[in-house]
Design a protein around this motif. Structure first.
Motif, short mmCIF file in Angstrom:
data_model
loop_
_atom_site.label_atom_id
_atom_site.label_comp_id
_atom_site.label_asym_id
_atom_site.label_seq_id
_atom_site.Cartn_x
_atom_site.Cartn_y
_atom_site.Cartn_z
N LEU A 46 0.85 -1.19 0.00
CA LEU A 46 0.00 0.00 0.00
C LEU A 46 0.89 1.25 0.00
O LEU A 46 2.03 1.20 0.46
N PRO A 47 0.38 2.36 -0.49
CA PRO A 47 1.20 3.58 -0.52
C PRO A 47 1.62 4.04 0.88
O PRO A 47 2.60 4.77 1.03
N SER A 48 0.88 3.62 1.89
CA SER A 48 1.25 4.01 3.25
C SER A 48 2.52 3.31 3.72
O SER A 48 3.04 3.63 4.79
N GLY A 49 3.01 2.35 2.96
CA GLY A 49 4.21 1.62 3.34
C GLY A 49 3.92 0.32 4.04
O GLY A 49 4.83 -0.36 4.48
N ALA A 50 2.66 -0.03 4.16
CA ALA A 50 2.30 -1.30 4.79
C ALA A 50 2.17 -2.38 3.72
O ALA A 50 1.88 -2.09 2.57
N ILE A 51 2.39 -3.61 4.13
CA ILE A 51 2.18 -4.75 3.23
C ILE A 51 1.03 -5.56 3.79
O ILE A 51 1.09 -6.04 4.93
N LEU A 52 0.02 -5.70 2.98
CA LEU A 52 -1.18 -6.41 3.41
C LEU A 52 -1.10 -7.83 2.89
O LEU A 52 -0.85 -8.05 1.72
N SER A 53 -1.32 -8.78 3.79
CA SER A 53 -1.34 -10.18 3.37
C SER A 53 -2.80 -10.59 3.22
O SER A 53 -3.49 -10.87 4.18
N LEU A 54 -3.27 -10.57 2.01
CA LEU A 54 -4.69 -10.77 1.72
C LEU A 54 -4.90 -12.22 1.31
O LEU A 54 -4.33 -12.66 0.32
N PRO A 55 -5.70 -12.98 2.07
CA PRO A 55 -5.90 -14.37 1.69
C PRO A 55 -6.57 -14.48 0.32
O PRO A 55 -7.51 -13.76 0.02
N LYS A 56 -6.06 -15.38 -0.49
CA LYS A 56 -6.61 -15.58 -1.83
C LYS A 56 -8.06 -16.04 -1.76
O LYS A 56 -8.83 -15.86 -2.71
N MET A 57 -8.41 -16.63 -0.62
CA MET A 57 -9.77 -17.10 -0.38
C MET A 57 -10.80 -15.98 -0.58
O MET A 57 -11.92 -16.21 -0.99
N PHE A 58 -10.38 -14.74 -0.29
CA PHE A 58 -11.29 -13.62 -0.47
C PHE A 58 -11.42 -13.24 -1.93
O PHE A 58 -12.37 -12.58 -2.32
N LEU A 59 -10.43 -13.63 -2.72
CA LEU A 59 -10.48 -13.33 -4.15
C LEU A 59 -10.75 -14.64 -4.87
O LEU A 59 -9.84 -15.27 -5.40
N ASP A 60 -11.99 -15.07 -4.82
CA ASP A 60 -12.37 -16.34 -5.41
C ASP A 60 -13.64 -16.11 -6.19
O ASP A 60 -14.67 -15.76 -5.62
N PRO A 61 -13.58 -16.27 -7.52
CA PRO A 61 -14.79 -15.96 -8.29
C PRO A 61 -15.96 -16.90 -8.00
O PRO A 61 -17.05 -16.66 -8.50
N ARG A 62 -15.72 -17.94 -7.22
CA ARG A 62 -16.82 -18.85 -6.92
C ARG A 62 -17.51 -18.47 -5.61
O ARG A 62 -18.35 -19.21 -5.12
N ARG A 63 -17.15 -17.33 -5.04
CA ARG A 63 -17.86 -16.89 -3.84
C ARG A 63 -19.33 -16.69 -4.19
O ARG A 63 -19.66 -15.94 -5.11
N PRO A 64 -20.22 -17.37 -3.49
CA PRO A 64 -21.62 -17.35 -3.92
C PRO A 64 -22.36 -16.10 -3.45
O PRO A 64 -22.09 -15.55 -2.40
N GLU A 65 -23.31 -15.69 -4.28
CA GLU A 65 -24.20 -14.61 -3.90
C GLU A 65 -25.12 -15.06 -2.77
O GLU A 65 -25.36 -14.35 -1.82
N VAL A 66 -25.61 -16.27 -2.98
CA VAL A 66 -26.54 -16.82 -1.98
C VAL A 66 -25.90 -18.10 -1.44
O VAL A 66 -25.48 -18.96 -2.20
N VAL A 67 -25.85 -18.21 -0.16
CA VAL A 67 -25.21 -19.37 0.46
C VAL A 67 -26.14 -20.58 0.34
O VAL A 67 -27.34 -20.48 0.54
N ASN A 68 -25.56 -21.70 -0.06
CA ASN A 68 -26.34 -22.94 -0.06
C ASN A 68 -25.49 -24.07 0.50
O ASN A 68 -24.33 -23.87 0.89
N GLU A 69 -26.04 -25.25 0.51
CA GLU A 69 -25.37 -26.42 1.08
C GLU A 69 -23.97 -26.62 0.51
O GLU A 69 -23.01 -26.79 1.24
#
Lengths: 251, 942
Positions: B814-837
């Protein structure tokens, strides 16, 4: 298919046709200015050329013609020649030495109104292993890729099946005519963050969860206060009448 | 009603679950600095100044080419404080003037005037100056006190109060369109002198009144160059044409005249084609300069001259030859002249800066300290007492790291001996036995030595045991967590840094590297091939001519290797490292020149033979972003190449910004993802896939777009083509495994957004044994999702581990000089709109359009990294651990554990308990066994 005149090269024109059209309707912004005229547009054709040489020095010859038809839905069809006897033997020879079969198309714009603007030079080329083409009995899939404004940016060719297993193709008839599937692919629009749907969903969840709880909790929480208030009111109203008697009755 | 209520209950539960899963990065207080280190740099020094003329002063002020104003500790070289200004010309430091407690800086070509408190580094005041390019500045003092500062611009001169920065007066300079004003001077009187030149004509001196800025008088003179003020207001100029010195008493009221002193009369001669330069000194801004001055007559020839009291005669004091740099320093009443002379003529390092600090010692003699800035961006501080010594050296080249690699350290001698036994070719039974015996003896020896060392050290107090890393003691640790960082800097200096401690173990300065050169560092042979030393190759390419040179070296010791290099007469377009290895286990590097001919390095017979056999399966691609073409080539047997495919992106519509393949060292552990219904979704793992990012030439916010093309690098087939509408760069993206993550600026919503693309083959694999780009007829399924990211980013990289089992994180700078460790799990195109089984079974997080930034995800807690430029990740020997190096102005090294330390026992693991339980169980079994035997025996007797 009956016409298989072996000695006449170009007499037998078997049009193996056509396919497809992926609509452009979804993704055009500045391109479609003259909508009304599009339906009248007659289209134009560009050559599809191929090359297969044993020494791998490319010499392109006409394989067929791509008929481009601009319009509300751009359609592209392909008419192509049969392979001659000579071509077939060359192709088999090239396949035997694991040579390449190349195709090329000129750089054009598929959208009608841009076509005449500016002729572009150069070609787009692609290749497939000649042996896989032979083994698939000339069944190939040619894909034309366009960019957002309808320029052709790339072409690709694959055969189905795509593998070279070294199986011998005995029947010459199998190598006469192309069995081509033609695709045109325009860029898809990448999705934007789905804020609207998410907010809707959140609202629905809140409704489901929130409302009954709130209604219930209001009475559930304050029923004794209301009751107490009511009793107090009743008591104070009855206290104005004979004092003391009411209290005894209450207890 | 019922299922929805259940779901509503599950959503927070899931959220809690993921929260627990994902919180892994935060550092405990006692872990600070245990696995990580940071080094801060300032860049190449442009201006330097010492604090006060006493021996006890520790402060040293520097202003650098990285637009930084910093204070250094002169005892250790550490930073006291540092102010990082904007990059580029907007924050460039024009000048630095230090007077007692005030440090004045003119910034951004005369845009700002700032005053700093030198004690604590706080900003006293800042004023915005009138427009106009900056020429010079000086302090103005009367009666030994400095109250004003004069700033000379191209068209105006202004005077500011030193206490608050307010402007006292500003005056336009006369004839500023023809006269080039160069210098401003004040000698402690009521006047301010401005020197201007009219090119090829004459010289003017304008004298302003200090009180109200009125022009008192103007003096003109002949055309001269290199003027300084010497002695009591005598302007001294040197002219190359007439080979003479000119003096002028500028303070005289009546019209003064120039006096000419021929250099010949002083027995001096200027070197051929050299412009002579004068250097004088003004110890206090409220007093006149000293009558002594230097005249530079040649590149390495200086002479010290003195002007007599009445200003009439010039006498040479001493001749210095050879001398590259001269400088003056003053303490109290004493002034010293410092001269830097090379000890031997082979020294070719140029010294662009020499700063001398003279101070009075307790016995009233003068001591000196010298700060030297060398061309390789090293800053050296030398104490010149009875015995000169280098106090410290700062390697400021590391403020601009261009590229880096991490190389495994070599094995220890004993390990290497064992390895070597297997590496050597078998030559008969008896020699093999002998070899085995000898290596066993060596092992025994090493063990004995180790025992002896242990015994010896155990008797010494713990504080005396040195645990320093030196190049001799370097060896691989158990889990390969310590590596050698090979860093290439823009100045052409290479460094080898120990990743555990940050100690610089070797450095090598490459001379004659053009300032705009592009570097590519390639590891040709790793440490794994004992006894062959590891080998790195640095490809240095001149950006203007395209000509390239190779520098081959040993990454552990930094020594240049003696291998004969191939001649590269033509510009190099592309380089590629093949998995083909020669008999010495060095990977083959192919260099493609502008005629599409290929040069192989190393080009031994063995390699050439292999190349000829493999030629038809070696493909490479070239990108020409100016023409918008991507073209593919195939290698021929004679090492020429043929064009086999071409994709052209018309430059009228969009231009190619970046092309990235995958990292060849990357391992993917699982071929697919198990879905909720127990079927497998196979990943599309094409090692030849290229991610091509384009930006539209139309920058209108409504029509701007960013294009993402996935192209197969072998066949040229466009696998996927997507357009992000209403978006523009700068684009940062990571391409790994079967996904591409990119970040762009949304012009419509005015925010930063992340988008992730994942490619899947579907539920069936086409050919599960081997991937071939030539035989993959079906296009993969492409899934994509976008998210809002609440911060701009500067760089992005993905974590990398040994076997690829550990889940991936994205490291976002980030420009603030911090390094963010972002789990790839949050960037997953299969994240559902509606939760199901099914999605719950798969542990998919429900889709939320905004990406969170949690402070516990910052891997560098409070150790911010200024001007973060790149992040490098390397796997360690532990599957759970990934080594991270972030570089920019600072260098930061740490370890990350994306899936926590699942393969490491905790520090507070209870060994006593587990072993006592084990022993107890063991004895219990023994006793019960005995008892059972007795019982059986009794039963048999019955």
């Amino acid at each position: 298919m009956a016409s298989g005149g072996p000695s006449f090269l170009l007499l037998s024109m078997v049009p193996t046709i056509l396919l497809l059209c992926i609509d452009f309707a979804c993704c055009n912004t500045g391109r479609r200015t003259s909508d009304g005229l599009d339906t009248d547009f007659t289209g134009f054709s560009v050559p599809l050329e191929h090359s297969f040489e044993v020494d791998d020095v490319s010499q392109f010859r006409v394989r067929g013609a791509l008929q481009l038809r601009g319009g509300r839905e751009t359609s592209v069809s392909l008419s192509q020649n049969q392979l001659s006897e000579e071509d077939r033997s060359t192709l088999k020879e090239v396949a035997a030495v694991d040579g390449l079969y190349r195709i090329r198309v000129p750089r054009v714009s598929l959208s009608a109104d841009r076509q005449s603007d500016r002729p572009m030079d150069g070609f787009l080329t692609a290749f497939v292993r000649a042996c896989s083409l032979v083994e698939s009995h000339l069944s190939d899939v040619i894909t034309l890729h366009t960019d957002v404004s309808g320029f052709l940016i790339g072409v690709s060719i694959v055969t189905i099946p795509g593998a070279c297993r070294g199986t011998e193709v005995e029947d010459e008839v199998d190598l006469e005519a192309f069995n081509t599937t033609l695709n045109v692919i325009a860029p898809t629009n990448a999705p934007q963050p789905e804020t609207a749907l998410f907010i809707e969903r959140m609202d629905m969840e809140n409704e489901k969860r929130g409302k009954p709880q709130e209604q219930k909790s209001f009475f559930a929480k304050y029923w004794y206060l209301i009751l107490g208030g009511a009793i107090f009111l009743m008591a104070s109203s009855s206290a104005q009448a004979p004092a003391g008697g009411a209290e005894e009755q209450q207890s | 009603m019922k299922p929805s209520a259940k779901m509503a209950k599950l959503v927070p539960l899931l959220a809690v679950f993921f929260y627990l899963v994902c919180v892994s990065e935060a550092v405990f207080e006692d872990q600070v600095g245990k696995f990580d280190w940071r080094r801060q740099y300032v860049g190449k020094v442009l201006f330097a100044s010492f604090d006060s003329p006493s021996q006890s002063s520790k402060k040293l002020f520097v202003a650098t080419d990285k637009n930084i104003f910093a204070s250094l500790n002169s005892r250790t070289g550490d930073l006291f404080w540092r102010h990082v200004d904007k990059m580029g010309p907007e924050g460039a430091v024009d000048t630095l003037l230090v007077n007692a407690q005030d440090a004045l800086m003119v910034i951004g070509d005369g845009r700002l005037l700032r005053s700093w408190d030198t004690n604590v580094g706080g900003l006293n005041w800042e004023v915005v100056l009138d427009t106009g390019s900056f020429q010079a500045a000086c302090f103005v003092g009367i009666q030994d006190t400095v109250k004003h500062v004069a700033v000379l611009k191209k068209t105006a001169i202004s005077l500011h109060y030193l206490s608050n920065g307010h402007q006292k007066w500003v005056e336009n300079l006369p004839d500023s369109d023809t006269v080039k004003y160069q210098a401003v001077y004040s000698g402690g009187g009521e006047e301010v002198f401005v020197l201007g030149m009219v090119p090829h004509s004459h010289l003017t001196i304008t004298v302003y009144s200090l009180e109200d800025g009125e022009i008192i008088r103007q003096v003109t003179g002949p055309q001269l160059s290199s003027c300084v003020v010497v002695g009591r207001g005598v302007l001294m100029c040197v002219d190359n044409y007439t080979q003479a010195l000119y003096t002028l008493a500028i303070q005289a009221e009546d019209s003064p005249q120039f006096r000419q002193v021929l250099l010949q009369s002083l027995d001096l001669e200027v070197s051929q084609d050299f412009q002579p330069v004068l250097v004088s000194t003004q110890p206090h801004p409220a007093r006149s300069p000293l009558p002594e001055f230097f005249l530079q007559l040649g590149p390495d020839h200086h002479i010290l001259l003195q002007l007599s009291e009445d200003g009439s005669t010039i006498a040479p004091l001493r001749d210095f030859q050879p001398a590259f740099l001269v400088s003056f320093a003053t303490t109290g009443e004493k002034t010293v002249a410092a001269v830097m002379a090379p000890k031997n003529t082979t020294v070719s390092l140029l010294y662009p800066g020499l700063y001398v600090h003279a101070f009075l010692k307790k016995d009233d003699s003068v001591g000196y300290r010298v700060l030297v800035q060398t061309e390789d961006h090293a800053l050296t501080f030398i104490q010149l007492l009875a015995r000169s010594r280098v106090v410290w050296t700062r390697e400021e080249a590391l403020a601009d790291v261009v590229t880096m690699e991490m190389v495994d350290l070599p094995l220890t001698g004993t390990q290497a001996e064992l390895e070597g036994e297997f590496g050597k070719k078998a030559d008969g039974l008896l020699p093999m036995v002998m070899k085995r015996l000898s290596s066993q003896v060596i092992l025994l020896q090493a063990w004995m030595a180790h025992l002896w060392k242990l015994f010896y050290e155990a008797r010494k107090p713990r504080s005396q045991i040195k645990n320093e890393v030196t190049i001799e003691t370097l060896s691989r640790d158990e889990f390969n967590l310590q590596k050698m960082m090979v860093m290439v800097t823009a100045s052409g200096k290479l460094f080898g840094i120990d990743s555990k401690s940050g100690t610089i173990l070797w450095k090598h300065y490459l001379e004659n590297v053009q300032p705009n050169a592009a570097f590519k560092l390639i590891v040709q042979r790793t440490t794994a091939h004992f006894p062959h030393p590891p080998q790195c190759t640095l490809l240095i390419k001149d950006k203007d001519t395209g000509l390239a040179t190779l520098h081959v070296f040993n990454p552990i010791f930094g020594r240049k290797s003696q291998i004969s290099l191939p001649a590269l007469p033509r510009p190099i377009l592309q380089s590629l490292l093949l998995p083909v290895i020669d008999q010495d286990y060095a990977k083959c590097l192919l260099l493609v020149d502008d005629q599409y001919k290929v040069t192989a390095f190393p080009s031994t017979k063995n390699v050439m033979q292999q190349l000829q056999e493999m030629a038809s399966s070696i493909f490479f691609y070239l990108v020409d972003s100016e023409q918008g073409t991507l073209s593919g080539f195939r290698l021929r047997k004679d090492l020429s190449s043929e064009l086999i495919w071409e994709v052209v992106l018309p430059t009228e519509v969009q231009k190619i910004v970046a092309v990235k393949g995958k990292r060849p060292s990357e391992h993917v552990h699982s071929q697919g993802r198990v879905m909720g219904d127990r079927s497998v979704l196979y990943k599309y793992l094409n090692p030849n896939l290229l991610a091509v990012v384009t930006e539209s030439t139309d920058t209108h916010p409504e029509r701007a777009f960013v294009g993402m093309f996935l192209v197969d690098g072998v066949t040229g087939r466009i696998i996927h083509e997507a357009v992000q509408r209403k978006a523009r760069g700068p684009i940062h993206f990571v391409h790994s495994e079967n996904w591409v993550v990119y970040e762009y600026w949304n012009t419509k919503s005015r925010r930063n957004e992340f988008s992730v693309l994942e490619l899947f083959e579907g539920t069936e694999l086409y050919n599960s044994t081997v991937f071939s780009s030539l035989d993959r007829p079906h296009l993969p399924q492409v899934l994509q999702q976008s998210y809002i990211f609440p911060s701009p980013i500067t760089t992005m990289e993905a974590t990398l581990t040994e076997k690829g089992i550990t889940s991936r994180h994205l490291l976002v700078g980030l420009p603030s000089g911090a390094i963010l460790s972002l789990p790839k799990m949050f960037l997953d195109p299969r994240r559902p709109e509606v939760v199901n089984e099914h999605s719950r079974e798969e542990n998919l997080i429900p889709y939320a359009p905004e990406m969170p930034i949690r402070t516990e995800w910052f891997i560098n807690y409070n150790q911010t990294i200024s001007r973060l430029k790149g992040i490098y990740t390397a796997p360690s020997g532990l599957e759970s651990t990934c080594l991270v190096v972030a570089y920019g102005l600072d260098i930061y090294q740490t370890r990350v554990y994306p899936s926590k330390q699942f393969d490491v026992l905790k520090d507070d693991y209870d060994y006593v308990l587990i072993s006592s339980v084990l022993f107890a169980l063991f004895f219990a079994t023994m006793i019960s066994k005995r008892l059972a035997e007795v019982k059986l025996l009794n039963r048999a007797w019955r």
